[in-house]
Design a protein around this motif. Sequence first.
Motif, PDB file in Angstrom:
ATOM      1  N   LEU A  90      41.711  46.275  34.226  1.00  0.00           N
ATOM      2  CA  LEU A  90      42.372  44.964  34.186  1.00  0.00           C
ATOM      3  C   LEU A  90      43.833  45.097  33.778  1.00  0.00           C
ATOM      4  CD1 LEU A  90      39.780  42.461  32.695  1.00  0.00           C
ATOM      5  CD2 LEU A  90      40.876  42.351  34.930  1.00  0.00           C
ATOM      6  N   GLY A  91      44.111  46.041  32.869  1.00  0.00           N
ATOM      7  CA  GLY A  91      45.500  46.273  32.465  1.00  0.00           C
ATOM      8  C   GLY A  91      46.368  46.723  33.622  1.00  0.00           C
ATOM      9  N   VAL A  92      45.795  47.495  34.546  1.00  0.00           N
ATOM     10  CA  VAL A  92      46.546  47.933  35.722  1.00  0.00           C
ATOM     11  C   VAL A  92      46.751  46.762  36.678  1.00  0.00           C
ATOM     12  CG1 VAL A  92      46.496  49.479  37.716  1.00  0.00           C
ATOM     13  CG2 VAL A  92      45.657  50.280  35.495  1.00  0.00           C
ATOM     14  N   LEU A  93      45.704  45.974  36.889  1.00  0.00           N
ATOM     15  CA  LEU A  93      45.796  44.851  37.821  1.00  0.00           C
ATOM     16  C   LEU A  93      46.745  43.763  37.334  1.00  0.00           C
ATOM     17  CD1 LEU A  93      42.039  44.520  38.843  1.00  0.00           C
ATOM     18  CD2 LEU A  93      43.912  45.460  40.204  1.00  0.00           C
ATOM     19  N   ALA A  94      46.960  43.685  36.023  1.00  0.00           N
ATOM     20  CA  ALA A  94      47.857  42.664  35.489  1.00  0.00           C
ATOM     21  C   ALA A  94      49.288  42.859  35.982  1.00  0.00           C
ATOM     22  CB  ALA A  94      47.821  42.675  33.963  1.00  0.00           C
ATOM     23  N   GLY A  95      49.638  44.090  36.383  1.00  0.00           N
ATOM     24  CA  GLY A  95      50.984  44.346  36.879  1.00  0.00           C
ATOM     25  C   GLY A  95      51.126  44.199  38.386  1.00  0.00           C
ATOM     26  N   VAL A  96      50.075  43.772  39.079  1.00  0.00           N
ATOM     27  CA  VAL A  96      50.109  43.629  40.542  1.00  0.00           C
ATOM     28  C   VAL A  96      50.514  42.198  40.899  1.00  0.00           C
ATOM     29  CG1 VAL A  96      48.725  43.713  42.655  1.00  0.00           C
ATOM     30  CG2 VAL A  96      48.370  45.421  40.852  1.00  0.00           C
ATOM     31  N   ASP A  97      51.402  42.066  41.857  1.00  0.00           N
ATOM     32  CA  ASP A  97      51.769  40.742  42.367  1.00  0.00           C
ATOM     33  C   ASP A  97      50.784  40.392  43.485  1.00  0.00           C
ATOM     34  OD1 ASP A  97      52.889  38.425  43.256  1.00  0.00           O
ATOM     35  OD2 ASP A  97      54.817  39.313  43.843  1.00  0.00           O
ATOM     36  N   PRO A  98      49.955  39.353  43.311  1.00  0.00           N
ATOM     37  CA  PRO A  98      48.966  39.028  44.344  1.00  0.00           C
ATOM     38  C   PRO A  98      49.588  38.669  45.687  1.00  0.00           C
ATOM     39  CG  PRO A  98      49.004  37.343  42.625  1.00  0.00           C
ATOM     40  CD  PRO A  98      49.860  38.470  42.163  1.00  0.00           C
ATOM     41  N   ASN A 137      41.372  36.773  47.387  1.00  0.00           N
ATOM     42  CA  ASN A 137      41.548  35.344  47.095  1.00  0.00           C
ATOM     43  C   ASN A 137      42.835  35.146  46.303  1.00  0.00           C
ATOM     44  OD1 ASN A 137      41.199  32.625  46.738  1.00  0.00           O
ATOM     45  ND2 ASN A 137      39.683  32.839  45.117  1.00  0.00           N
ATOM     46  N   HIS A 138      43.915  34.884  47.013  1.00  0.00           N
ATOM     47  CA  HIS A 138      45.212  34.645  46.361  1.00  0.00           C
ATOM     48  C   HIS A 138      45.919  33.501  47.093  1.00  0.00           C
ATOM     49  CE1 HIS A 138      47.047  36.964  49.691  1.00  0.00           C
ATOM     50  NE2 HIS A 138      45.972  37.698  49.559  1.00  0.00           N
ATOM     51  N   PRO A 139      45.485  32.272  46.852  1.00  0.00           N
ATOM     52  CA  PRO A 139      46.104  31.138  47.558  1.00  0.00           C
ATOM     53  C   PRO A 139      47.578  31.017  47.221  1.00  0.00           C
ATOM     54  CG  PRO A 139      44.676  30.371  45.794  1.00  0.00           C
ATOM     55  CD  PRO A 139      44.475  31.844  45.890  1.00  0.00           C
ATOM     56  N   GLU A 140      48.314  30.471  48.156  1.00  0.00           N
ATOM     57  CA  GLU A 140      49.758  30.281  47.964  1.00  0.00           C
ATOM     58  C   GLU A 140      49.984  29.329  46.798  1.00  0.00           C
ATOM     59  OE1 GLU A 140      53.635  28.938  50.588  1.00  0.00           O
ATOM     60  OE2 GLU A 140      51.760  29.470  51.600  1.00  0.00           O
ATOM     61  N   GLY A 141      50.895  29.707  45.923  1.00  0.00           N
ATOM     62  CA  GLY A 141      51.180  28.901  44.737  1.00  0.00           C
ATOM     63  C   GLY A 141      50.373  29.339  43.529  1.00  0.00           C
ATOM     64  N   GLY A 142      49.395  30.224  43.702  1.00  0.00           N
ATOM     65  CA  GLY A 142      48.613  30.717  42.569  1.00  0.00           C
ATOM     66  C   GLY A 142      49.405  31.734  41.754  1.00  0.00           C
ATOM     67  N   THR A 143      49.060  31.849  40.505  1.00  0.00           N
ATOM     68  CA  THR A 143      49.766  32.781  39.622  1.00  0.00           C
ATOM     69  C   THR A 143      49.000  34.098  39.527  1.00  0.00           C
ATOM     70  OG1 THR A 143      48.612  32.028  37.639  1.00  0.00           O
ATOM     71  CG2 THR A 143      50.636  30.852  38.256  1.00  0.00           C
ATOM     72  N   ALA A 144      49.682  35.115  39.024  1.00  0.00           N
ATOM     73  CA  ALA A 144      49.044  36.416  38.824  1.00  0.00           C
ATOM     74  C   ALA A 144      47.936  36.313  37.784  1.00  0.00           C
ATOM     75  CB  ALA A 144      50.092  37.446  38.398  1.00  0.00           C
ATOM     76  N   GLN A 145      48.127  35.456  36.768  1.00  0.00           N
ATOM     77  CA  GLN A 145      47.099  35.280  35.740  1.00  0.00           C
ATOM     78  C   GLN A 145      45.829  34.687  36.332  1.00  0.00           C
ATOM     79  OE1 GLN A 145      50.284  34.223  35.347  1.00  0.00           O
ATOM     80  NE2 GLN A 145      51.034  35.651  33.780  1.00  0.00           N
ATOM     81  N   GLN A 146      45.965  33.748  37.240  1.00  0.00           N
ATOM     82  CA  GLN A 146      44.792  33.160  37.886  1.00  0.00           C
ATOM     83  C   GLN A 146      44.068  34.194  38.750  1.00  0.00           C
ATOM     84  OE1 GLN A 146      46.782  29.975  39.939  1.00  0.00           O
ATOM     85  NE2 GLN A 146      46.322  28.455  38.340  1.00  0.00           N
ATOM     86  N   TRP A 147      44.846  35.014  39.446  1.00  0.00           N
ATOM     87  CA  TRP A 147      44.257  36.048  40.291  1.00  0.00           C
ATOM     88  C   TRP A 147      43.480  37.071  39.454  1.00  0.00           C
ATOM     89  CZ3 TRP A 147      45.957  41.316  41.193  1.00  0.00           C
ATOM     90  CH2 TRP A 147      45.344  41.926  42.302  1.00  0.00           C
ATOM     91  N   VAL A 148      44.085  37.516  38.334  1.00  0.00           N
ATOM     92  CA  VAL A 148      43.426  38.479  37.448  1.00  0.00           C
ATOM     93  C   VAL A 148      42.199  37.846  36.799  1.00  0.00           C
ATOM     94  CG1 VAL A 148      43.695  39.814  35.309  1.00  0.00           C
ATOM     95  CG2 VAL A 148      45.495  39.850  37.030  1.00  0.00           C
ATOM     96  N   ALA A 149      42.275  36.549  36.480  1.00  0.00           N
ATOM     97  CA  ALA A 149      41.112  35.872  35.884  1.00  0.00           C
ATOM     98  C   ALA A 149      39.938  35.860  36.848  1.00  0.00           C
ATOM     99  CB  ALA A 149      41.495  34.451  35.482  1.00  0.00           C
ATOM    100  N   GLY A 150      40.205  35.764  38.154  1.00  0.00           N
ATOM    101  CA  GLY A 150      39.127  35.812  39.129  1.00  0.00           C
ATOM    102  C   GLY A 150      38.497  37.194  39.249  1.00  0.00           C
ATOM    103  N   LEU A 151      39.274  38.230  38.965  1.00  0.00           N
ATOM    104  CA  LEU A 151      38.767  39.602  39.025  1.00  0.00           C
ATOM    105  C   LEU A 151      38.094  40.047  37.726  1.00  0.00           C
ATOM    106  CD1 LEU A 151      41.884  41.213  40.760  1.00  0.00           C
ATOM    107  CD2 LEU A 151      39.641  40.913  41.799  1.00  0.00           C
ATOM    108  N   ARG A 152      38.402  39.380  36.614  1.00  0.00           N
ATOM    109  CA  ARG A 152      37.950  39.812  35.294  1.00  0.00           C
ATOM    110  C   ARG A 152      36.441  40.029  35.172  1.00  0.00           C
ATOM    111  NH1 ARG A 152      40.735  39.697  30.793  1.00  0.00           N
ATOM    112  NH2 ARG A 152      42.266  38.264  31.672  1.00  0.00           N
ATOM    113  N   PRO A 153      35.559  39.158  35.676  1.00  0.00           N
ATOM    114  CA  PRO A 153      34.119  39.370  35.468  1.00  0.00           C
ATOM    115  C   PRO A 153      33.572  40.620  36.145  1.00  0.00           C
ATOM    116  CG  PRO A 153      34.570  37.110  36.176  1.00  0.00           C
ATOM    117  CD  PRO A 153      35.828  37.874  36.337  1.00  0.00           C
TER     118      PRO A 153
END
Length: 198
Positions: free
Chosen positions: A138-146, A115-131
């Motif tokens: 999470l520290g590793v995923l923070a460096g990934v470009d969705p 789930n990485h809609p166009e225009g979304g930020t990396a922070q939003q993408w990581v927030a969806g994965l956080r739970p």
Amino acid sequence: MPIRSSRGRAGAYRAIWQWPLRSPARLAVTVLVLGGLVFGLVSLGNASGTAGGGLVDGGTTGGNRWDGGSSGVAATPTPTLLPPVPELTPESLPVAQAPRAALETARVWASAWVNHPEGGTAQQWVAGLRPYTTDEFLGVLAGVDPANVPASRVTGPATATRVAPKSVEATVPTDTLTLKVLVVDTEAGWKVSRYDRA
């Protein structure tokens, strides 16, 4: 009542301990002599300890140790046997025993990963994965470009490939590739701690 004078036993003692204090040269000589005596006594003690404890059978040194008992004979060291170390590999369980909660976590995590809609930020993408993700991962995923995530949807359920008491490795199919996800049992429930392409 005896008459005290500078002569006698007390006077002799006083003359001895006052002699080094009468000049700096005498003090230096006294310190050197006392230091040499102390060093000699310590060296003599170490040498006699080595000769008595380490030399056995005609002056050969070896792995023998001196028996401190009254027998006065050299005792050979007894080897210490340690218990065998068990294998460190985790216990494997049948794939059919994979907990449903672990497989559901793998599926939901994969749905958030694609789930990485166009225009979304990396922070939003990581927030969806956080739970569904461990804090360390999470520290590793923070460096990934969705934007680099090639998949856009999950196409099937999670299937267990390896099961252990506290971890499950599962595959989740997507529209472009199959994800291999490692889910671990934490205090907060099942969380994803790693993923790769199957």
